[in-house]
Scaffold this motif. Sequence first.
Motif, PDB file in Angstrom:
ATOM      1  N   VAL A  12       0.882  -1.275   0.093  1.00 18.20           N
ATOM      2  CA  VAL A  12      -0.025   0.076  -0.158  1.00 18.20           C
ATOM      3  C   VAL A  12       0.897   1.311   0.154  1.00 18.20           C
ATOM      4  CG1 VAL A  12      -1.731   1.387   1.427  1.00 18.20           C
ATOM      5  CG2 VAL A  12      -1.849  -1.181   1.271  1.00 18.20           C
ATOM      6  N   GLU A  13       1.812   1.408   0.952  1.00 16.68           N
ATOM      7  CA  GLU A  13       2.696   2.432   1.077  1.00 16.68           C
ATOM      8  C   GLU A  13       3.943   2.121   1.713  1.00 16.68           C
ATOM      9  OE1 GLU A  13       0.443   5.544   2.968  1.00 16.68           O
ATOM     10  OE2 GLU A  13      -0.051   4.111   4.802  1.00 16.68           O
ATOM     11  N   LEU A  14       4.858   3.075   1.420  1.00 17.96           N
ATOM     12  CA  LEU A  14       6.074   3.152   2.304  1.00 17.96           C
ATOM     13  C   LEU A  14       6.583   4.475   2.666  1.00 17.96           C
ATOM     14  CD1 LEU A  14       9.048   1.469   2.936  1.00 17.96           C
ATOM     15  CD2 LEU A  14       9.868   2.380   0.782  1.00 17.96           C
ATOM     16  N   PHE A  15       6.863   4.872   3.879  1.00 20.23           N
ATOM     17  CA  PHE A  15       7.251   6.026   4.192  1.00 20.23           C
ATOM     18  C   PHE A  15       7.929   6.209   5.440  1.00 20.23           C
ATOM     19  CE2 PHE A  15       3.862   6.444   7.836  1.00 20.23           C
ATOM     20  CZ  PHE A  15       2.829   5.514   7.438  1.00 20.23           C
ATOM     21  N   SER A  16       8.290   7.297   6.026  1.00 21.19           N
ATOM     22  CA  SER A  16       9.315   7.464   7.209  1.00 21.19           C
ATOM     23  C   SER A  16       8.332   8.427   8.057  1.00 21.19           C
ATOM     24  CB  SER A  16      10.438   8.052   6.969  1.00 21.19           C
ATOM     25  OG  SER A  16      11.020   8.694   8.057  1.00 21.19           O
ATOM     26  N   SER A  17       8.250   7.953   9.406  1.00 20.04           N
ATOM     27  CA  SER A  17       7.298   8.745  10.415  1.00 20.04           C
ATOM     28  C   SER A  17       7.799   8.422  11.749  1.00 20.04           C
ATOM     29  CB  SER A  17       5.935   8.659  10.163  1.00 20.04           C
ATOM     30  OG  SER A  17       5.233   9.694  10.745  1.00 20.04           O
ATOM     31  N   ILE A  18       7.027   8.829  12.699  1.00 26.57           N
ATOM     32  CA  ILE A  18       7.455   8.776  14.064  1.00 26.57           C
ATOM     33  C   ILE A  18       6.289   7.790  14.569  1.00 26.57           C
ATOM     34  CG2 ILE A  18       7.183   9.819  16.414  1.00 26.57           C
ATOM     35  CD1 ILE A  18       7.639  12.340  14.906  1.00 26.57           C
ATOM     36  N   CYS A  53      -1.319   0.575  -7.719  1.00 27.43           N
ATOM     37  CA  CYS A  53       0.094   0.941  -7.619  1.00 27.43           C
ATOM     38  C   CYS A  53       0.218   1.463  -5.756  1.00 27.43           C
ATOM     39  CB  CYS A  53       0.255   2.697  -8.148  1.00 27.43           C
ATOM     40  SG  CYS A  53       0.371   2.348  -9.886  1.00 27.43           S
ATOM     41  N   ALA A  54       1.524   1.297  -5.566  1.00 21.83           N
ATOM     42  CA  ALA A  54       1.852   1.399  -4.163  1.00 21.83           C
ATOM     43  C   ALA A  54       2.461   3.050  -4.158  1.00 21.83           C
ATOM     44  CB  ALA A  54       2.996   0.651  -3.657  1.00 21.83           C
ATOM     45  N   ARG A  55       2.338   3.777  -3.095  1.00 20.12           N
ATOM     46  CA  ARG A  55       2.646   5.014  -2.784  1.00 20.12           C
ATOM     47  C   ARG A  55       4.068   4.910  -2.049  1.00 20.12           C
ATOM     48  NH1 ARG A  55      -0.125   9.544   0.599  1.00 20.12           N
ATOM     49  NH2 ARG A  55       0.010   8.384   2.624  1.00 20.12           N
ATOM     50  N   ILE A  56       5.214   5.347  -2.614  1.00 16.89           N
ATOM     51  CA  ILE A  56       6.546   5.279  -2.093  1.00 16.89           C
ATOM     52  C   ILE A  56       7.111   6.621  -1.789  1.00 16.89           C
ATOM     53  CG2 ILE A  56       8.599   4.239  -2.396  1.00 16.89           C
ATOM     54  CD1 ILE A  56       6.787   2.206  -2.420  1.00 16.89           C
ATOM     55  N   GLY A  61      10.429  11.521   5.350  1.00 19.17           N
ATOM     56  CA  GLY A  61       9.527  12.612   6.121  1.00 19.17           C
ATOM     57  C   GLY A  61       9.244  13.776   4.867  1.00 19.17           C
ATOM     58  N   SER A  62       9.432  13.417   3.730  1.00 20.98           N
ATOM     59  CA  SER A  62       9.241  14.581   2.584  1.00 20.98           C
ATOM     60  C   SER A  62       7.697  14.776   2.356  1.00 20.98           C
ATOM     61  CB  SER A  62      10.075  14.364   1.113  1.00 20.98           C
ATOM     62  OG  SER A  62       9.517  12.999   0.893  1.00 20.98           O
ATOM     63  N   GLU A  63       7.089  13.515   2.572  1.00 23.08           N
ATOM     64  CA  GLU A  63       5.593  13.434   2.061  1.00 23.08           C
ATOM     65  C   GLU A  63       5.388  13.749   0.744  1.00 23.08           C
ATOM     66  OE1 GLU A  63       2.438  15.206   4.752  1.00 23.08           O
ATOM     67  OE2 GLU A  63       3.827  14.619   6.592  1.00 23.08           O
ATOM     68  N   GLN A  64       6.386  13.553  -0.123  1.00 24.73           N
ATOM     69  CA  GLN A  64       6.228  13.456  -1.574  1.00 24.73           C
ATOM     70  C   GLN A  64       6.383  11.926  -1.868  1.00 24.73           C
ATOM     71  OE1 GLN A  64       6.209  16.374  -3.271  1.00 24.73           O
ATOM     72  NE2 GLN A  64       5.777  17.299  -1.381  1.00 24.73           N
ATOM     73  N   PHE A  65       5.634  11.474  -3.050  1.00 27.70           N
ATOM     74  CA  PHE A  65       5.428  10.234  -3.276  1.00 27.70           C
ATOM     75  C   PHE A  65       5.557   9.805  -4.746  1.00 27.70           C
ATOM     76  CE2 PHE A  65       3.246  10.779   0.713  1.00 27.70           C
ATOM     77  CZ  PHE A  65       3.486   9.734   1.410  1.00 27.70           C
ATOM     78  N   LEU A  66       6.213   8.644  -4.811  1.00 33.99           N
ATOM     79  CA  LEU A  66       6.343   8.190  -6.418  1.00 33.99           C
ATOM     80  C   LEU A  66       5.182   6.943  -6.307  1.00 33.99           C
ATOM     81  CD1 LEU A  66      10.307   7.398  -6.469  1.00 33.99           C
ATOM     82  CD2 LEU A  66       8.958   9.197  -7.727  1.00 33.99           C
ATOM     83  N   TYR A  67       4.719   6.352  -7.218  1.00 34.78           N
ATOM     84  CA  TYR A  67       3.622   5.504  -7.592  1.00 34.78           C
ATOM     85  C   TYR A  67       4.124   4.232  -8.453  1.00 34.78           C
ATOM     86  CZ  TYR A  67       0.675   8.806  -5.165  1.00 34.78           C
ATOM     87  OH  TYR A  67       0.212   9.641  -4.070  1.00 34.78           O
ATOM     88  N   TRP A  68       4.428   3.189  -7.696  1.00 39.82           N
ATOM     89  CA  TRP A  68       5.008   2.185  -8.424  1.00 39.82           C
ATOM     90  C   TRP A  68       4.124   1.020  -8.215  1.00 39.82           C
ATOM     91  CZ3 TRP A  68      10.226   1.042  -5.232  1.00 39.82           C
ATOM     92  CH2 TRP A  68      11.048   2.167  -5.441  1.00 39.82           C
ATOM     93  N   GLU A  69       4.025   0.241  -9.733  1.00 43.73           N
ATOM     94  CA  GLU A  69       3.118  -0.917  -9.976  1.00 43.73           C
ATOM     95  C   GLU A  69       3.075  -1.787  -9.014  1.00 43.73           C
ATOM     96  OE1 GLU A  69       1.299  -2.995 -13.758  1.00 43.73           O
ATOM     97  OE2 GLU A  69       2.245  -1.025 -14.011  1.00 43.73           O
ATOM     98  N   ASN A  70       2.035  -2.458  -8.374  1.00 42.33           N
ATOM     99  CA  ASN A  70       2.009  -3.583  -7.731  1.00 42.33           C
ATOM    100  C   ASN A  70       1.972  -4.772  -8.492  1.00 42.33           C
ATOM    101  OD1 ASN A  70       2.092  -3.167  -4.840  1.00 42.33           O
ATOM    102  ND2 ASN A  70       0.196  -2.141  -4.793  1.00 42.33           N
ATOM    103  N   PRO A  71       2.463  -6.060  -7.935  1.00 34.83           N
ATOM    104  CA  PRO A  71       3.139  -6.513  -6.768  1.00 34.83           C
ATOM    105  C   PRO A  71       4.424  -5.750  -7.094  1.00 34.83           C
ATOM    106  CG  PRO A  71       2.993  -8.513  -7.746  1.00 34.83           C
ATOM    107  CD  PRO A  71       2.231  -7.501  -8.754  1.00 34.83           C
ATOM    108  N   LEU A  72       5.403  -5.167  -6.020  1.00 36.35           N
ATOM    109  CA  LEU A  72       6.519  -4.861  -6.009  1.00 36.35           C
ATOM    110  C   LEU A  72       7.508  -5.856  -5.863  1.00 36.35           C
ATOM    111  CD1 LEU A  72       6.426  -1.507  -3.812  1.00 36.35           C
ATOM    112  CD2 LEU A  72       6.187  -1.992  -6.062  1.00 36.35           C
ATOM    113  N   GLU A  73       8.710  -5.814  -6.763  1.00 33.13           N
ATOM    114  CA  GLU A  73       9.835  -6.509  -6.520  1.00 33.13           C
ATOM    115  C   GLU A  73      10.552  -6.204  -5.175  1.00 33.13           C
ATOM    116  OE1 GLU A  73      12.424  -6.243  -9.966  1.00 33.13           O
ATOM    117  OE2 GLU A  73      10.568  -6.931 -11.346  1.00 33.13           O
ATOM    118  N   SER A  74      10.941  -7.065  -4.331  1.00 30.83           N
ATOM    119  CA  SER A  74      11.518  -6.831  -3.090  1.00 30.83           C
ATOM    120  C   SER A  74      13.054  -6.137  -3.294  1.00 30.83           C
ATOM    121  CB  SER A  74      11.845  -8.284  -2.394  1.00 30.83           C
ATOM    122  OG  SER A  74      12.464  -9.301  -3.054  1.00 30.83           O
ATOM    123  N   THR A  75      13.651  -6.524  -4.698  1.00 30.12           N
ATOM    124  CA  THR A  75      14.813  -6.026  -4.963  1.00 30.12           C
ATOM    125  C   THR A  75      14.669  -4.391  -5.177  1.00 30.12           C
ATOM    126  OG1 THR A  75      14.644  -6.616  -7.295  1.00 30.12           O
ATOM    127  CG2 THR A  75      16.169  -7.868  -5.637  1.00 30.12           C
TER     128      THR A  75
END
Length: 251
Positions: A12-18, A53-56, A61-75
């Motif tokens: 679904v998403e990957l982000f950095s937060s508290i 798509c997943a939001r990356i 902490g930028s809250e700016q996102f790229l959108y990558w097609e699912n499923p995502l390759e672990s690499t």
Amino acid sequence: MPVTAVTDLPVVELFSSIQGEGPLVGCRQVFLRLAGCNLDCAYCDTDFQPSKCARIETQPGSEQFLYWENPLESTRLLAHLSTWKHQQPHLHHSLSLTGGEPLLHAEALKAWLPQLSTLFPIQLETNGTLPQALQLVIDQVEWVVMDIKLESQTGEPTPWAQHGEFLRVAVKRSCCVKLVVGPGTSESELVQAAQLVRDNAPDSEVFLQPCTVAGQCSLNGRILLQWQALIAEQGVRVRVVPQTHCFLAVL
Ligand code: SF4
């Protein structure tokens, strides 16, 4: 039909937060949210539906996102996280693997976590109902934060047997239990939950987490004091931690 590798993940998403809940509250974490859940809790406000798509997040902490097609390759995910680690090696305490229910993807995680855990120690956030899946990944995670799903809040019968079995696997690592509570919570279910922890994972701490409604804690301090004492009477360590990220207005 495209071939899906065993390590590909519906993200679904990957982000950095508290981290706003539980034993690592306040720590800076990478959050990796996987799609899908096996439960249907009445209070759920999490978007865990599989999507195209997943939001990356581009930078932590930028809250700016790229959108990558699912499923995502672990690499691909690993390369992105390696860049974060290289740029800010001391920023993140750990990675929170969350959902939905991340253990629905235990086979893929089993293949992928050995590499991921070289970048960040892993905290697994789970609804505590899939003990066989936990067996597959338990050696790769540092912390298990599991829910005991109280019927008064979820609207579904509490799966006591699965929770007990899950606890007996989770005790191999640092394990704690989250109880989401609200105005309808009964003292009898709190006692039953505390006894389940005491009997299956006696070193585990319980976190009472009052529901957040319209940005406010749904319970007053007086009732939380009573419930904390009730759980402590069962011989279980217990802390009260509301959802702090709601007050901070971070992701
Ligand atoms: S287990 Fe979590 S993600 Fe799944 S429905 Fe319940 S609250 Fe939502």
